[in-house]
Design a protein around this motif. Structure first.
Motif, PDB file in Angstrom:
ATOM      1  N   LYS A   7      10.584  31.397  36.184  1.00 15.28           N
ATOM      2  CA  LYS A   7      11.568  32.062  37.453  1.00 15.28           C
ATOM      3  C   LYS A   7      12.054  30.678  38.089  1.00 15.28           C
ATOM      4  CE  LYS A   7      10.421  35.866  39.523  1.00 15.28           C
ATOM      5  NZ  LYS A   7       9.931  36.811  40.397  1.00 15.28           N
ATOM      6  N   ILE A   8      13.465  30.680  38.006  1.00 18.69           N
ATOM      7  CA  ILE A   8      13.995  29.749  38.957  1.00 18.69           C
ATOM      8  C   ILE A   8      14.765  30.361  40.062  1.00 18.69           C
ATOM      9  CG2 ILE A   8      15.891  27.742  38.715  1.00 18.69           C
ATOM     10  CD1 ILE A   8      15.175  27.212  35.937  1.00 18.69           C
ATOM     11  N   ARG A   9      14.566  29.842  41.223  1.00 14.14           N
ATOM     12  CA  ARG A   9      15.143  30.556  42.333  1.00 14.14           C
ATOM     13  C   ARG A   9      15.895  29.439  43.201  1.00 14.14           C
ATOM     14  NH1 ARG A   9      14.663  30.576  47.410  1.00 14.14           N
ATOM     15  NH2 ARG A   9      12.786  29.190  47.306  1.00 14.14           N
ATOM     16  N   MET A  10      17.064  29.733  43.593  1.00  8.05           N
ATOM     17  CA  MET A  10      17.799  28.583  44.069  1.00  8.05           C
ATOM     18  C   MET A  10      18.653  29.309  45.177  1.00  8.05           C
ATOM     19  SD  MET A  10      19.732  27.508  40.815  1.00  8.05           S
ATOM     20  CE  MET A  10      20.176  28.829  39.387  1.00  8.05           C
ATOM     21  N   VAL A  43      19.778  32.765  44.304  1.00  4.03           N
ATOM     22  CA  VAL A  43      20.100  33.214  42.933  1.00  4.03           C
ATOM     23  C   VAL A  43      18.774  33.140  42.204  1.00  4.03           C
ATOM     24  CG1 VAL A  43      21.136  32.765  40.688  1.00  4.03           C
ATOM     25  CG2 VAL A  43      22.441  32.216  42.931  1.00  4.03           C
ATOM     26  N   THR A  44      18.234  33.993  41.313  1.00  2.00           N
ATOM     27  CA  THR A  44      17.062  33.991  40.826  1.00  2.00           C
ATOM     28  C   THR A  44      17.259  34.344  39.279  1.00  2.00           C
ATOM     29  OG1 THR A  44      15.784  34.675  42.647  1.00  2.00           O
ATOM     30  CG2 THR A  44      14.584  34.777  40.547  1.00  2.00           C
ATOM     31  N   VAL A  45      16.920  33.238  38.251  1.00  3.82           N
ATOM     32  CA  VAL A  45      17.141  33.331  36.951  1.00  3.82           C
ATOM     33  C   VAL A  45      15.540  33.501  36.381  1.00  3.82           C
ATOM     34  CG1 VAL A  45      18.000  32.381  34.663  1.00  3.82           C
ATOM     35  CG2 VAL A  45      19.082  32.091  36.837  1.00  3.82           C
ATOM     36  N   THR A  46      15.316  34.958  35.619  1.00  3.44           N
ATOM     37  CA  THR A  46      14.201  34.981  35.199  1.00  3.44           C
ATOM     38  C   THR A  46      14.191  35.052  33.836  1.00  3.44           C
ATOM     39  OG1 THR A  46      13.678  36.247  37.196  1.00  3.44           O
ATOM     40  CG2 THR A  46      11.886  36.364  35.419  1.00  3.44           C
ATOM     41  N   GLU A 103      14.686  39.305  23.647  1.00  3.45           N
ATOM     42  CA  GLU A 103      14.479  39.631  24.960  1.00  3.45           C
ATOM     43  C   GLU A 103      15.503  39.176  25.900  1.00  3.45           C
ATOM     44  OE1 GLU A 103      11.602  41.077  26.447  1.00  3.45           O
ATOM     45  OE2 GLU A 103      11.196  41.391  24.386  1.00  3.45           O
ATOM     46  N   PRO A 104      15.838  40.103  26.918  1.00  3.24           N
ATOM     47  CA  PRO A 104      17.002  39.862  27.867  1.00  3.24           C
ATOM     48  C   PRO A 104      16.495  38.692  28.926  1.00  3.24           C
ATOM     49  CG  PRO A 104      16.099  41.625  28.334  1.00  3.24           C
ATOM     50  CD  PRO A 104      15.277  41.430  27.325  1.00  3.24           C
ATOM     51  N   ILE A 105      17.654  38.204  29.394  1.00  2.00           N
ATOM     52  CA  ILE A 105      17.493  36.987  30.458  1.00  2.00           C
ATOM     53  C   ILE A 105      17.982  37.737  31.889  1.00  2.00           C
ATOM     54  CG2 ILE A 105      18.279  35.118  31.408  1.00  2.00           C
ATOM     55  CD1 ILE A 105      18.224  34.270  28.408  1.00  2.00           C
ATOM     56  N   ARG A 106      17.255  37.727  32.782  1.00  2.00           N
ATOM     57  CA  ARG A 106      17.728  38.571  34.062  1.00  2.00           C
ATOM     58  C   ARG A 106      18.229  37.443  35.156  1.00  2.00           C
ATOM     59  NH1 ARG A 106      13.545  42.012  37.112  1.00  2.00           N
ATOM     60  NH2 ARG A 106      13.565  40.348  38.319  1.00  2.00           N
ATOM     61  N   ILE A 107      19.305  37.704  35.877  1.00  2.00           N
ATOM     62  CA  ILE A 107      19.685  37.149  37.007  1.00  2.00           C
ATOM     63  C   ILE A 107      20.041  37.893  38.212  1.00  2.00           C
ATOM     64  CG2 ILE A 107      21.947  36.955  36.087  1.00  2.00           C
ATOM     65  CD1 ILE A 107      22.653  34.265  37.460  1.00  2.00           C
ATOM     66  N   GLU A 108      19.496  37.601  39.303  1.00  2.36           N
ATOM     67  CA  GLU A 108      19.663  38.382  40.433  1.00  2.36           C
ATOM     68  C   GLU A 108      20.387  37.380  41.338  1.00  2.36           C
ATOM     69  OE1 GLU A 108      15.007  39.377  40.415  1.00  2.36           O
ATOM     70  OE2 GLU A 108      15.937  40.204  42.527  1.00  2.36           O
TER      71      GLU A 108
END
Lengths: 100, 151
Positions: free
Chosen positions: B134-137, B76-79, B61-66
């Motif tokens: 989900k880590i949002r910073m 920045v959100t890393v999911t 599965e891929p990891i997503r970063i916005e």
């Protein structure tokens, strides 16, 4: 020992095996890591240093960190590890010109 | 509105790419130069954690970063798509074994990555959900019209 480049999830295993090799092949009890060439280090890198420290302590040794750049100093501060390792502003004079 | 979105497969080598992209967008968004080291480190920690979790649970599965400019803040959100058992495990002595497995090579201080993020980002939110974490910073940003930060 001088370490150069970025220490992260990708490169940490290589550093880890190098520490393992050095600590197995030598009877060193004081290891000073010259970090002046390290541009980036994350918690994976800190864990590698902690692991090396643990092994050195087991034989009564010490691990010291020298000349960290601001980015590396930051993670040492955030993790509180700047009080676990002895941190030198620069490479200690007696080690500055290694011959071997 | 998202400025940049990136998905990457769970390989440690890609974490560096994510750090570089995040730092570049942060600079462009107007995050102060003095904060860029923090952004780089925190994003790296969040992505490393996600890669380790995926390698354990769902390597395909891929990891997503916005990365977005959210009204004066760089967010920045890393999911990830892996179970969040490492986060729960940090509190229980039994869970340490699992955390050790996740940290892989040298589990001297389990949970150090999350602690680093908490210590670095101005504002952090870790949301463990049924389908992943989900880590949002975010950090303050002061964009200028040409997209270059004032010095």
């Amino acid at each position: 020992m001088a370490v150069i480049g970025e220490i992260d999830l990708y490169t940490a295993p290589r550093l880890q095996s190098e520490f393992t090799r050095v600590l197995e092949e030598t009877a060193l009890d004081r290891v000073v890591i010259d970090m002046s060439g390290v541009e980036f280090c994350d918690s994976t890198g800190m864990n590698v240093l902690l692991s090396a420290l643990k092994r050195l302590k087991e034989r009564g040794g010490v691990l010291e960190v020298a000349a960290p750049r601001p980015a590396v100093r930051k993670i040492l501060q955030v993790t509180g590890l700047d009080s676990v390792f002895t941190v030198h502003e620069s490479v200690p004079a007696e080690l500055a010109n290694p011959t071997g | 509105m998202a400025t940049v979105e990136l998905t990457f497969s769970a390989l440690p080598a890609h974490v560096r790419t994510a750090r570089l992209v995040a730092t570049a967008i942060a600079r462009r968004t107007g995050v102060a130069e003095a904060l860029l080291d923090e952004v780089r480190l925190a994003v790296g920690e969040a992505c490393s954690r996600a890669v380790e979790a995926h390698r354990l649970h769902c390597p395909g599965e891929p990891i997503r970063i916005e990365l977005k400019d959210d009204s004066g803040r760089f967010e920045v959100t890393v999911t990830d798509a892996a179970p969040s058992d490492d986060l729960k495990a940090v509190d229980s002595s039994d869970g340490y074994r699992l955390v050790d497995a996740m940290l892989g090579i040298v589990p001297e201080m389990p949970g150090l990555g999350i602690a680093v993020i908490a210590g670095l980002a101005d504002d952090v939110e870790v949301s463990p959900g049924p389908t992943g974490v989900k880590i949002r910073m975010s950090w303050p940003a002061a964009p200028t019209p040409n997209g270059l930060a004032a010095v």
